[in-house]
Enzyme design. Sequence first.
Site, PDB file in Angstrom:
ATOM      1  N   ASP A 149      55.511  35.463  51.761  1.00 52.80           N
ATOM      2  CA  ASP A 149      54.420  36.345  52.184  1.00 52.80           C
ATOM      3  C   ASP A 149      54.541  36.562  53.694  1.00 52.80           C
ATOM      4  OD1 ASP A 149      53.555  33.876  53.242  1.00 52.80           O
ATOM      5  OD2 ASP A 149      52.383  33.505  51.432  1.00 52.80           O
ATOM      6  N   ASP A 197      52.582  36.821  57.406  1.00 53.28           N
ATOM      7  CA  ASP A 197      51.387  36.570  58.206  1.00 53.28           C
ATOM      8  C   ASP A 197      51.543  37.309  59.530  1.00 53.28           C
ATOM      9  OD1 ASP A 197      50.353  34.688  56.318  1.00 53.28           O
ATOM     10  OD2 ASP A 197      51.817  33.248  57.062  1.00 53.28           O
ATOM     11  N   ASP A 202      52.742  24.079  63.734  1.00 52.12           N
ATOM     12  CA  ASP A 202      53.204  22.735  63.395  1.00 52.12           C
ATOM     13  C   ASP A 202      54.641  22.429  63.823  1.00 52.12           C
ATOM     14  OD1 ASP A 202      53.963  24.579  61.472  1.00 52.12           O
ATOM     15  OD2 ASP A 202      53.085  23.510  59.768  1.00 52.12           O
TER      16      ASP A 202
HETATM   17  P1  ATP Z   1      55.504  28.936  53.259  1.00 51.33           P
HETATM   18  O1  ATP Z   1      56.914  29.303  53.070  1.00 51.33           O
HETATM   19  O2  ATP Z   1      55.055  27.867  52.355  1.00 51.33           O
HETATM   20  O3  ATP Z   1      54.554  30.114  53.273  1.00 51.33           O
HETATM   21  P2  ATP Z   1      54.701  28.761  55.992  1.00 51.33           P
HETATM   22  O4  ATP Z   1      55.252  27.983  57.153  1.00 51.33           O
HETATM   23  O5  ATP Z   1      54.715  30.243  56.105  1.00 51.33           O
HETATM   24  O6  ATP Z   1      55.460  28.276  54.709  1.00 51.33           O
HETATM   25  P3  ATP Z   1      51.865  29.050  55.722  1.00 51.33           P
HETATM   26  O7  ATP Z   1      50.895  28.124  55.106  1.00 51.33           O
HETATM   27  O8  ATP Z   1      52.049  30.403  55.179  1.00 51.33           O
HETATM   28  O9  ATP Z   1      53.240  28.262  55.724  1.00 51.33           O
HETATM   29  O10 ATP Z   1      51.486  29.107  57.272  1.00 51.33           O
HETATM   30  C1  ATP Z   1      51.918  30.145  58.131  1.00 51.33           C
HETATM   31  C2  ATP Z   1      52.135  29.587  59.541  1.00 51.33           C
HETATM   32  O11 ATP Z   1      50.932  29.016  60.046  1.00 51.33           O
HETATM   33  C3  ATP Z   1      53.149  28.461  59.618  1.00 51.33           C
HETATM   34  O12 ATP Z   1      54.458  28.939  59.714  1.00 51.33           O
HETATM   35  C4  ATP Z   1      52.719  27.734  60.875  1.00 51.33           C
HETATM   36  O13 ATP Z   1      53.137  28.409  62.021  1.00 51.33           O
HETATM   37  C5  ATP Z   1      51.217  27.847  60.797  1.00 51.33           C
HETATM   38  N1  ATP Z   1      50.607  26.704  60.104  1.00 51.33           N
HETATM   39  C6  ATP Z   1      50.328  26.596  58.789  1.00 51.33           C
HETATM   40  N2  ATP Z   1      49.752  25.431  58.500  1.00 51.33           N
HETATM   41  C7  ATP Z   1      49.675  24.751  59.653  1.00 51.33           C
HETATM   42  C8  ATP Z   1      49.156  23.488  60.021  1.00 51.33           C
HETATM   43  N3  ATP Z   1      48.642  22.675  59.115  1.00 51.33           N
HETATM   44  N4  ATP Z   1      49.228  23.139  61.321  1.00 51.33           N
HETATM   45  C9  ATP Z   1      49.752  23.966  62.240  1.00 51.33           C
HETATM   46  N5  ATP Z   1      50.247  25.154  61.963  1.00 51.33           N
HETATM   47  C10 ATP Z   1      50.222  25.571  60.694  1.00 51.33           C
HETATM   48 MG    MG Z   2      53.797  31.663  54.712  1.00 52.12          MG
END
Ligand code: ATP
Ligand code: MG
Length: 447
Positions: free
Chosen positions: A71, A73, A151
Amino acid sequence: MIRKFIRSVFKKSSRQDGSPRVFRLKSHGITADHLTPCALKVATTLQQAGFKAFVVGGAVRDLLLGREPKDFDVATDAEPEEVRNLFRRSRIIGRRFRIVHVMCGAETIEVSTFRAAAADNSEEGRHTDDSGRVLRDNVFGPQVEDAKRRDFTINALYYDPVSQEIWDYHDGVADLKAGVMRVIGDPARRYREDPVRMLRAVRLAAKLGLKLDDAAKKPIRELAPLLGQVPAARLFDEMIKLLFSGHAVQSVLQLRREGLHHGLLPMLDVILEQPLGERFIMLALEKTDQRIEEDKPVSPAFLFAALLWHEVLAAWQQIQDGGEKPAPALHLAMDQILSAQQEKLAIPHRYDAVMKEIWTMQPRFWQRGGQRPFRLLEHPRFRAAFDFLMMRCESGEVEAEVGRWWEAFQDAGESERGRMLIKDEAAPKKRRRRKPKAAAAAVAAPD
Ligand code: ATP
Ligand code: MG
């Protein structure tokens, strides 16, 4: 040589004030058309309205790895209300983080406003509990701080689809190239702020095939109990992501290696310690990974039924030992295990019915006489229950012969099926007294 020198000086000076390293299109090759039309529209609309807007986080990371992002963001300096006003189909959601969901067609883009880095607990808009866990975090801030509170370095990458540049605040591009995951800032402190980051570390490392660096790994074992303070619903969401990442086997093994499995599911606590249960769960996870790899649908209810099965079996036995009959004992056992799970992991009730069906159909596979196998075959949940049975056979919990019989029974023609029926050991006495031949004939004859 001189250029290299200048670059290294520039590199140092540019990083001291926290400004990002900027990678132009030529160096990364990610053109705007790598985004979905919705993500592109959201970012460009925001920019046209005078705001900053970048695709951020996992999507940039995945594109750099040549993977298709799950997805998109978007991060912006526009505040939630300002975003909301720019898009007709949008709404503000969230309490812990207020973000905006912008919808185009079936797609939803999450738009978040740049947030200030965690600092002082008394700051307005941010609250932490005694262990340092951030409960609410709605303080907006500059982009450089937004990058700092993400993170992992590989998640603090910002892609501007208009200039087609990647802004890299924490050397995430270099870490991606080197195949390592590093936490931004002090790992122990970041895990205390949000213990779910420990689960994310394990899940993303397994999914992306990256190595968690030692500093990120070290505090996990000691801080693992903090997961107990995370609301069950959030843990459930994170576990769903982990179990359906397509890398569930790797993730669960890694969770166990890091000592993170306690308190998540009894499967991980207790069952992984008994050989039969472990084999069964690993089979269920392997099959889930395989189905995701093949783009086949996966059912959370089926997987949860598998994860909890050995708990149900143990409770079932215990209740029978207490003098209860098998059928009511199974119902009591299911309710007991499901309500224990409710507290720990908040498996939503909507999965209960299917899980119970899969479980209650299991003893029926031993009833292979008369009309019963035919009725079972017609059950709308037969396929799931049969797949479940096959995993039980494969794990050595029950005799493989039963699974083979049902496999053959499904493939057999009508008269062959009639011949296959066997005296029903689990059937009530009345039925057992019936002559097997008569029963077979009754079944073989069409209504
Ligand atoms: P996925 O492939 O599972 O979507 P993702 O890294 O994109 O992995 P998301 O939950 O979509 O995970 O989060 C988007 C972004 O928000 C992350 O890449 C990170 O930069 C930030 N983020 C998400 N969760 C946290 C957290 N618990 N603490 C700090 N930053 C976070
Ligand atoms: Mg994501």
